[in-house]
Design a protein around this motif. Structure first.
Motif, mmCIF file in Angstrom:
data_model
loop_
_atom_site.group_PDB
_atom_site.id
_atom_site.type_symbol
_atom_site.label_atom_id
_atom_site.label_comp_id
_atom_site.label_asym_id
_atom_site.label_seq_id
_atom_site.Cartn_x
_atom_site.Cartn_y
_atom_site.Cartn_z
ATOM 1 N N GLY A 1 0.808 -1.219 0.000
ATOM 2 C CA GLY A 1 0.000 0.000 0.000
ATOM 3 C C GLY A 1 0.841 1.269 0.000
ATOM 4 N N ALA A 2 0.215 2.363 0.461
ATOM 5 C CA ALA A 2 0.895 3.660 0.460
ATOM 6 C C ALA A 2 1.992 3.687 1.515
ATOM 7 C CB ALA A 2 -0.115 4.765 0.724
ATOM 8 N N VAL B 1 3.846 8.240 -1.052
ATOM 9 C CA VAL B 1 3.594 7.626 -2.362
ATOM 10 C C VAL B 1 2.615 6.457 -2.251
ATOM 11 C CG1 VAL B 1 5.861 8.287 -3.275
ATOM 12 C CG2 VAL B 1 5.578 6.079 -2.162
ATOM 13 N N LYS B 2 2.042 6.074 -3.409
ATOM 14 C CA LYS B 2 0.992 5.067 -3.385
ATOM 15 C C LYS B 2 1.451 3.657 -3.723
ATOM 16 C CE LYS B 2 -3.046 7.923 -3.909
ATOM 17 N NZ LYS B 2 -2.546 9.252 -4.361
ATOM 18 N N SER B 3 2.656 3.561 -4.354
ATOM 19 C CA SER B 3 3.087 2.223 -4.774
ATOM 20 C C SER B 3 4.574 2.020 -4.529
ATOM 21 C CB SER B 3 2.817 2.058 -6.263
ATOM 22 O OG SER B 3 3.691 2.905 -6.988
ATOM 23 N N GLU C 1 6.693 3.809 -7.140
ATOM 24 C CA GLU C 1 6.858 5.231 -6.841
ATOM 25 C C GLU C 1 7.840 5.422 -5.692
ATOM 26 O OE1 GLU C 1 3.448 8.214 -6.500
ATOM 27 O OE2 GLU C 1 2.468 6.270 -6.785
ATOM 28 N N ASP D 1 -2.890 7.464 8.148
ATOM 29 C CA ASP D 1 -4.122 8.174 7.820
ATOM 30 C C ASP D 1 -4.294 9.203 8.937
ATOM 31 O OD1 ASP D 1 -6.796 8.893 7.560
ATOM 32 O OD2 ASP D 1 -7.504 7.032 8.485
#
Ligand code: GDP
Ligand code: MN
Length: 376
Positions: free
Chosen positions: A40-41, A62-64, A67, A95
């Motif tokens: 995940g991020a 980042v999300k991946s 990245e 989060d």
């Protein structure tokens, strides 16, 4: 001793303070592998012994994993305020619902540790203190009695921590103070201390500095030693110069520690800030002057240089000759002001008059000129 973020977080985690899941990487490939493992991020964070990495572009969410690899590549090639980034911390992205500030440091004036809590976290605390003083609370701790529960609650209320969070925040703060005490720290700072969507409080950032006088009590401490020193300080050490990097813009060269200290004060008095402390000692040889100057000239923060020499045994005309020969061989891209006083000062100034160096008769005048030239 200073601790990098991941080193501080290891200490926090061992003390039961919640920290994000993560690992440190020295290459982009390693960063990718860690990101894949976390899934995940993720957040990629430069590990340098100073704050303000976020503003400098040293923190990326980042999300991946792909990245993460790209950002790690970029961040690992950065230099943040003179510190090359050798490692990045890869953490599961949080989060974030709210950000708080929590710090414990030593208030030398009050001769006591001080706990600082703010409900405006994530920002520079000095800025928050200036713009939202109502959101920053300080309580001073009697080191013999320790931090009392009522003090923690008081700090939370005054900092406008939401009432429903105070119970959990108090437990968090007590653990942080325990770390401060057990590690013989002079600073423990968590900014931001985040409230997650899940309702959990977590240390998203971590900074710690311990008292070198208590080093013997912590033989296994894992912080940065020599590494944390500014690269220019390391070079100075190799050259045998007593040099300390400071954060202003006027480079200082003087002979004698007392004179250099006074020069720093004089620069401050004229509205400037010194970029460094450099004592070339008595009877300074041309070689030493040259090494000192080249060191200062390689500091990108330096906008002007003040050379302040008091000739006792040192003859000012010799210093002037040394300076002239040194400067001819060097690429000098900032204005230099020279103040010579004492033995053969007039002769020294006469020699410099033909050069492009600015001279000054009085200390005050020299400091004023150097500050003005740094601004020009
Ligand atoms: P500093 O700039 O050197 O103090 O580095 P920080 O660790 O404080 O990171 C700077 C900012 O990045 C923080 O204030 C957060 O807003 C943001 N940040 C850090 N970690 C995360 C995360 O896991 N998720 C998100 N969304 N933002 C983060
Ligand atoms: Mn921070």
């Amino acid at each position: 001793m200073k601790f990098l973020e991941y080193q501080a977080k290891e200490v926090f985690a061992a003390a039961g303070i919640p920290t994000p899941q993560g690992k440190v990487a020295a290459t982009a490939g390693e960063a990718r592998a860690i990101a894949e493992e976390l899934g995940g991020a993720v957040v990629v964070k430069a590990q340098v012994p100073i704050g303000g990495r976020g503003k400098a572009g040293g923190v990326a969410v980042v999300k991946s994993a792909a990245e993460a690899e790209k950002e790690a590549q970029r961040i690992l090639s950065m230099e943040i305020r003179g510190y090359p980034v050798d490692e990045v911390l890869i953490e599961k992205a949080a989060d974030i619902k709210a950000e708080f500030y929590l710090g414990v440091t030593v208030d030398r004036a009050r001769q006591a540790p001080v706990l600082i809590v703010s409900s405006a976290g994530g920002m520079d605390i000095e800025e928050v203190a200036a713009t939202h003083p109502d959101k920053v609370a300080k309580v001073w701790i009697d080191p013999l009695i320790g931090l009392r529960p009522f003090q923690v609650k008081e700090a939370c209320y005054r900092a406008q921590v939401p009432p429903e969070l105070i119970q959990e925040m108090s437990g968090f703060i007590e653990k942080v103070y325990r770390v401060f005490k057990e590690q013989d720290a002079i600073l423990v700072e968590i900014n931001p201390l985040a409230l997650l969507g899940s309702g959990e409080l977590i240390a998203l950032d971590g900074k710690m500095e311990t008292d070198d006088n208590a080093r013997f009590r912590h033989p296994d401490a894992k912080g940065v030693d020599e590494q944390a020193e500014h690269p220019l300080e390391q070079r100075a050490k190799e050259l045998g110069l007593s040099y300390v990097k400071l954060d202003g813009e006027v480079g200082i060269v003087g002979n004698g520690a007392g004179l250099v200290m006074t020069t720093l004060d004089m620069i401050q008095r004229h509205g400037g800030k010194a970029a460094n402390f450099l004592d070339i000692g008595g009877g300074a040889k041309a070689e030493v002057v040259k090494n000192g100057l080249s060191l200062i000239l390689s500091d990108p923060d330096v906008k002007s240089i003040l050379i302040n020499v008091f000739g006792g045994i040192t003859r000012c005309d010799e210093v002037a000759k040394g300076l002239l020969s040194v400067i001819q061989e060097m690429e000098v891209h900032v204005p230099i002001v020279v103040r010579l006083a004492g033995t053969r000062a007039e002769e020294g100034r006469a020699l410099l008059a033909e050069s492009h160096l600015a001279t000054a008769e009085s200390f005050q005048e020299a400091a004023k000129k150097a500050v003005e030239l740094a601004r020009a």
